[in-house]
Design an enzyme around this catalytic site. Structure first.
Site, PDB file in Angstrom:
ATOM      1  CD  GLU A 267     -67.211  71.606 137.069  1.00  0.00           C
ATOM      2  OE1 GLU A 267     -66.372  71.701 136.165  1.00  0.00           O
ATOM      3  OE2 GLU A 267     -67.664  70.519 137.474  1.00  0.00           O
TER       4      GLU A 267
ATOM      5  CG  ASP B 132     -69.295  65.376 134.938  1.00  0.00           C
ATOM      6  OD1 ASP B 132     -69.188  65.454 133.708  1.00  0.00           O
ATOM      7  OD2 ASP B 132     -68.423  65.779 135.733  1.00  0.00           O
TER       8      ASP B 132
ATOM      9  CD  GLU C 153     -64.016  63.585 134.225  1.00  0.00           C
ATOM     10  OE1 GLU C 153     -64.469  64.098 133.188  1.00  0.00           O
ATOM     11  OE2 GLU C 153     -63.985  64.167 135.327  1.00  0.00           O
TER      12      GLU C 153
ATOM     13  CD  GLU D 181     -74.370  49.583 133.916  1.00  0.00           C
ATOM     14  OE1 GLU D 181     -74.431  49.016 132.816  1.00  0.00           O
ATOM     15  OE2 GLU D 181     -75.281  50.299 134.372  1.00  0.00           O
TER      16      GLU D 181
ATOM     17  CD1 TRP E 187     -66.625  69.522 145.246  1.00  0.00           C
ATOM     18  CD2 TRP E 187     -67.011  69.902 143.085  1.00  0.00           C
ATOM     19  NE1 TRP E 187     -65.723  70.474 144.814  1.00  0.00           N
ATOM     20  CE2 TRP E 187     -65.936  70.722 143.485  1.00  0.00           C
ATOM     21  CE3 TRP E 187     -67.431  69.958 141.752  1.00  0.00           C
ATOM     22  CZ2 TRP E 187     -65.290  71.601 142.618  1.00  0.00           C
ATOM     23  CZ3 TRP E 187     -66.780  70.832 140.885  1.00  0.00           C
ATOM     24  CH2 TRP E 187     -65.727  71.650 141.316  1.00  0.00           C
TER      25      TRP E 187
HETATM   26  C1  BDP Z   1     -66.217  67.308 134.355  1.00  0.00           C
HETATM   27  C2  BDP Z   1     -64.738  67.319 134.501  1.00  0.00           C
HETATM   28  C3  BDP Z   1     -64.159  68.689 134.527  1.00  0.00           C
HETATM   29  C4  BDP Z   1     -64.719  69.512 133.389  1.00  0.00           C
HETATM   30  C5  BDP Z   1     -66.206  69.541 133.467  1.00  0.00           C
HETATM   31  C6  BDP Z   1     -66.866  70.216 132.287  1.00  0.00           C
HETATM   32  O1  BDP Z   1     -64.405  66.623 135.679  1.00  0.00           O
HETATM   33  O2  BDP Z   1     -62.775  68.547 134.450  1.00  0.00           O
HETATM   34  O3  BDP Z   1     -64.213  70.795 133.416  1.00  0.00           O
HETATM   35  O4  BDP Z   1     -66.717  68.233 133.471  1.00  0.00           O
HETATM   36  O5  BDP Z   1     -67.475  69.513 131.497  1.00  0.00           O
HETATM   37  O6  BDP Z   1     -66.538  66.062 133.815  1.00  0.00           O
HETATM   38  O7  BDP Z   1     -66.823  71.416 132.158  1.00  0.00           O
END
Ligand code: BDP
Length: 686
Positions: free
Chosen positions: A293, A372, A400, A518, A548
């Site tokens: 990222e 994620d 999140e 869920e 993404w």
């Molecule tokens: C994602 C998040 C991001 C984090 C990334 C990470 O959206 O903000 O920087 O993971 O784990 O879940 O590095």
């Protein structure tokens, strides 16, 4: 009440019989020995006993012989006093290690021993003993021997020095404000105490995305402040770590390169490590997010991640530090039209070829799933893939993608599934828990890290009930065999007191909440469907045509991602047999992950007997209803919970109930319009 005390708000034991019983065995206490950790232990015992029993005295061991009334709690390190000698007949002390402990009540009932092989173990024993009192356990005949299952039990903060918290849902940072450390450190101390009470032993205090200001945490400008914070944590048995910018040599070192094989780069890091340890002799080490990222990393120099991690590991090894290297590495600029570039494959593709090449003081930190932190993902195939590398499991306590602490979502059931997942790396019982701890492959280092869910909100977590995730994460890190229910009921008793009806209701709410969440969000393991960037609220196509790369590929016929070996992205091939076979097979793939692994028509019939489309409709209607029931259940506790916490939780649950309807409508309508297939029950879909 405002929730600030979390599970350590010690209250007088109301039941008189119980209080008398407790007084009989613990009206006095003695701490044997002298050290900062033992002082912490002694202070805690005094505060807890006097609050819960209404009375406590500092005792002396000789008093019993002098005929003084009342039992005594004696805490100390084995070997520091002859009083602990008899315990050796009952317990194997050798295996206690640095953190294990024993809680033992003497036959005649006059004494309770809290004994360990180290000061830290004594501190943990003290908190365990307090928990026994808080949760109403009997204090007679105690024969407890505890040893943690995971060496590293860590919390990762994603705090920025401007005071914000990345993915923070509970206010700002408790560490920083306006580019500097917050002067008043009392909140950090309270935090350390809460962590120690659940035996967390490591904490990294800045975001994995390390920007310019945070890069300077390892320089003379901020190290004095970092050292103060490390000192507070040290008093609670917690080691401090920092996230570092992989390209620090460029960012703050004035150099032109961060090539890990460049001798000057390596020398720069050696010096940096030496500087850090001058300030913090027990510094834990570095957490690194590289080549991910848009963060810099070794790829820029044509090097791999072993090159990068080992260079840092060599710099820090002479001082006893570790490198925690994250495996969250993927191309965030993929193309949805090319199914061969599957984000789920990335971590394994990058790291598997490097298995065995990392230094002993490197641990690879692997997110529980390949994507994620979605509400449902398969377990990352890197666990059990790598056999010659230290592995850490990474979880996210911060919600999140699971309601951002506005929705109730008790995550322990999800984490239990991860720990218990059998990779079959060495036949049966090759679970993620056994791998992460290091046991399965005989590795010395291992454990668990998780992204914190706390901030400077008065109640720490935004949602009082989200404290259960924080507490539960830590308890599970200590012992993954604890059940989600056991952890929840402990937490409820410690947080809200002993009341059977109240406990039953909150237990039911917590234990049901994960599956409720869920059911009204993205279906059958496909994930995402959230608003881009902030990740809150429904947006089916939010990430669908985005680089993404988190796609559902829904069209008028069907949906899901084909990740099979035969016709899909080949991701399934990263698992061992028989896991791979079951994911590969349309018939055997578990329903809850079907759309993660297969692209199917809406009329495909699930193992449950329902079609995919009907499953979507049903779960979304039911989920929204159940969310409303959560509110009703809470309302039934109006007279049992103090008005401060009652109102606060009520407001969150009311929002959740409403927001669940938004999810329901958005998802149902989307798939109704795509598929043109009506709901069998003819419920209202717009
Ligand atoms: C994602 C998040 C991001 C984090 C990334 C990470 O959206 O903000 O920087 O993971 O784990 O879940 O590095």
């Amino acid at each position: 009440e405002n929730g600030y005390d979390c599970w350590l708000g010690y209250k007088q034991i109301e039941d008189e019989v119980r209080r008398e019983d407790a007084l009989r065995v613990s009206s006095r206490y003695a701490i044997i020995g002298e050290s900062p950790l033992l002082r912490t232990a002694g202070k805690e015992l005094a505060v807890a006993l006097s609050a819960m029993l209404g009375h406590v005295e500092l005792g002396h061991l000789s008093e019993r012989q002098e005929g003084k009334q009342g039992g005594i709690v004696v805490a100390g390190v084995y070997g520091s006093s002859p009083v602990f000698e008899p315990l050796a007949e009952v317990y194997d002390f050798a295996g206690l290690g640095e953190e294990g402990y024993i809680i033992h009540s003497s036959e005649e009932g006059g004494r309770i021993y809290l004994c360990a092989a180290s000061d830290k173990g004594v501190l943990y024993a003290v908190f365990h003993f307090i928990r026994l009192l808080q949760t109403g356990q009997r204090l007679e005949g105690l024969r407890i021997r505890e040893v943690p299952r995971n060496g590293l039990r860590m919390i990762n903060h994603w705090d920025n020095m401007d005071g914000s918290v990345e993915r923070g849902y509970a206010g700002g940072s408790i560490f920083y404000k306006d580019g500097r450390f917050i002067e008043d450190k009392s909140r950090i101390r309270d935090y350390a105490r809460l962590l120690a009470s659940t035996a967390i032993n490591a904490v990294s205090i800045n975001n994995v995305n390390v920007h310019r200001q945070e890069s300077k945490l390892i320089t003379d400008e901020f190290l004095p402040d970092v050292a103060v914070v490390a000192g507070i944590f040290r008093e609670y048995g917690i080691r401090l770590y920092l996230s570092v910018n992989y390209a620090s040599t460029i960012e703050i070192g004035g150099m032109a390169t961060a090539d890990p094989l460049d001798a000057e780069v390596a020398a720069w890091w050696k010096q940096a490590a030496a500087d850090i340890y001058r300030y913090i002799p027990d510094f834990g080490g570095f957490v690194v997010k590289a080549d991910s990222e848009f963060r810099p990393g070794p790829f820029t120099y044509g090097r791999n991640h072993a090159d990068g991690a080992n260079m840092l590991a060599d710099a820090i090894a002479p001082f006893g530090g570790d490198v925690i290297w994250r495996c969250f590495v993927y191309n965030c600029l993929q193309d949805w039209r090319d199914r061969k570039t599957d984000r789920a494959r990335a971590a394994y593709d990058h790291f598997m070829p490097l298995d065995g090449e990392f230094r002993d003081n490197v641990m690879l930190q692997i997110k529980n799933g390949p994507m994620d932190f979605q509400v449902r993902e398969p377990v990352s195939p890197l666990f059990g893939g790598m056999t010659k590398t230290n592995q850490l499991l990474e979880l996210q306590i911060a919600q999140e993608y699971t309601g951002q602490q506005r929705h109730l979502c008790y995550l322990i059931p999800q984490w239990k599934e991860v720990y218990d997942f059998d990779t079959h790396a060495c036949g049966e019982r090759s679970t993620v828990g056994e791998i992460a701890s290091g046991r399965l492959f005989g590795r010395e280092r291992g454990g668990i890290a998780a992204v914190s869910n706390i901030g400077d909100d008065l109640n720490w977590c935004g949602h009082v009930l989200a404290q259960a995730n924080w507490y539960g994460y830590a308890r599970l890190a200590w012992n993954p065999d604890l059940s989600a229910e056991q952890i929840a009921s402990e937490w409820i008793r410690m947080t809200f007191g002993l009341d059977e009806d109240l406990e039953r209701v909150i237990l039911d709410m917590l234990l049901g909440s994960y599956s409720i969440y869920e059911s009204y969000t993205a279906p059958l393991g496909v994930g995402w469907m959230v608003n881009p960037n902030h990740h809150y609220g429904p947006n089916v196509d939010g990430y669908e045509y985005s680089k993404w790369g988190t796609y559902h590929y829904a069209d008028r016929v069907g949906m899901g991602v084909d990740r099979t070996v035969h016709t899909g992205t080949g991701y399934v091939g990263q698992y061992h047999a028989p896991v791979a076979e079951s994911y590969e097979s349309l018939a055997d793939c578990p329903d809850e992950l079907l759309l993660f692994f297969h692209h199917v028509p809406y009329l495909h019939v699930l193992q449950s007997g329902k079609t995919v489309i009907q499953h979507i409709y049903d779960t979304h209607f039911e989920g929204a209803e159940q969310a409303a029931e959560l509110l009703a259940k809470w309302d039934s506790l109006a007279s049992k919970v103090d008005s401060g916490r009652f109102k606060h939780v009520r407001e969150r649950l009311a929002h959740q109930a409403e927001h669940a309807c938004e999810w329901r409508d958005m998802i149902n309508t989307y798939f109704y319009r795509k598929s043109g297939i009506a709901d069998e029950q003819d419920r209202l879909i717009y």
